[in-house]
Write an enzyme that holds these catalytic residues in place. Structure first.
Site, PDB file in Angstrom:
ATOM      1  CB  CYS A 215      10.953  27.003 102.606  1.00 39.11           C
ATOM      2  SG  CYS A 215      12.058  25.594 102.699  1.00 39.11           S
TER       3      CYS A 215
ATOM      4  CB  CYS B 216       7.540  26.345  94.619  1.00 39.16           C
ATOM      5  SG  CYS B 216       7.195  25.147  95.914  1.00 39.16           S
TER       6      CYS B 216
ATOM      7  CB  CYS C  98       6.991  27.614 103.256  1.00 43.18           C
ATOM      8  SG  CYS C  98       7.759  28.380 101.812  1.00 43.18           S
TER       9      CYS C  98
HETATM   10 FE1  SF4 Z   1       4.440  28.035  98.651  1.00 44.66          FE
HETATM   11 FE2  SF4 Z   1       6.358  29.302  97.311  1.00 44.66          FE
HETATM   12 FE3  SF4 Z   1       6.880  28.081  99.668  1.00 44.66          FE
HETATM   13 FE4  SF4 Z   1       6.383  26.675  97.436  1.00 44.66          FE
HETATM   14  S1  SF4 Z   1       8.160  28.011  97.846  1.00 44.66           S
HETATM   15  S2  SF4 Z   1       5.592  26.272  99.438  1.00 44.66           S
HETATM   16  S3  SF4 Z   1       4.774  27.938  96.459  1.00 44.66           S
HETATM   17  S4  SF4 Z   1       5.556  29.877  99.303  1.00 44.66           S
END
Ligand code: SF4
Length: 236
Positions: free
Chosen positions: A231, A203, A120
């Site tokens: 995140c 995501c 993230c």
């Molecule tokens: Fe990575 Fe998942 Fe965060 Fe997207 S939501 S940046 S894929 S960890």
């Protein structure tokens, strides 16, 4: 580093304060340009609609993590057309991303919280920091009802995780029902995943549909403790 605005000078804001008035209060407090973070969720599209009279004064930006669902990209195109917007897209730094996937593969975020936060940080937080550079504040579609990590959000707050910028959350008091009703009434473009059980969309590999009785953000990083489900964009 910005000088943090003095929130003691703002009018009292309560649940009866409209999103547009919350925006105006924040705007009048900000000492410079504002940007609006758009993920193309129904909350953010409703926010754009409520602030449509002000969009000429606000940069609308989005972060393309490289792992977004196709539905989100399609919604982004519809939203840009609906509001005649030029979206300022930001993407992860290619060197950092290449290093991450070479060292740890494409699904390291499933292994532990530290790896998830690393992904993230590279795909979201660093681009966010670039998007906010030179801004006095940012506007978000955060609502208290979105989950345990958001229930203490204020309408206008200081974002100490991002250098003391002003953070304006015009929808903070709105319920999901209000958001849905507004989108319906105004026939706004809505990410089709919302109708498939995804109240919160991030995501693709980190988002799943939820059951009707689950928290709105239960489908985000569903393998983690709820208290960790941010995140890094909205650290408090
Ligand atoms: Fe990575 Fe998942 Fe965060 Fe997207 S939501 S940046 S894929 S960890």
């Amino acid at each position: 580093m910005n000088t943090a605005p003095n929130l003691a000078t703002i009018p009292v804001i309560g649940v009866e304060t409209s999103p547009e008035d919350i925006y105006r209060i924040g705007r009048d407090l900000a000492d410079g340009p504002l940007a609006l973070a758009c993920s193309f969720s129904i909350d953010d599209v409703v926010l754009l609609d409520l602030l449509r009279a002000h969009l000429a004064d606000i940069e609308v930006f989005a972060i393309d993590t490289g792992r977004l669902p196709e539905e989100t990209y399609r919604t982004a195109e519809s939203v840009a057309e609906r509001f005649d917007l030029r979206i300022a897209w930001y993407a992860p730094r290619s060197e950092a991303l290449e290093q991450l996937v070479r060292d740890k593969g494409l699904f390291s975020f499933r292994e532990n919280v530290a790896n998830r936060r690393e992904c993230c940080r590279i795909r979201k937080v660093e681009p966010l920091q670039r998007a906010l550079r030179g801004r006095a504040g940012w506007i978000t579609g955060l609502r208290r009802g979105q989950g345990v990590t958001r229930q203490d959000c204020d309408a206008v707050e200081i974002d100490s995780a991002n250098g003391g910028l002003l953070k304006i959350n015009p929808l903070v008091f709105w319920t999901r029902q209000q958001v849905l009703a507004h989108a319906e009434e105004r026939r706004l473009p809505v990410n089709p995943l919302h109708r498939q059980g995804y109240p919160s969309i991030g995501c693709a590999p980190c988002t799943r549909a939820i059951e009707p009785d689950e928290d709105e953000r239960a489908g985000r990083w569903w393998w983690e403790d709820p208290a960790h489900k941010e995140c890094g964009l909205h650290r408090r």
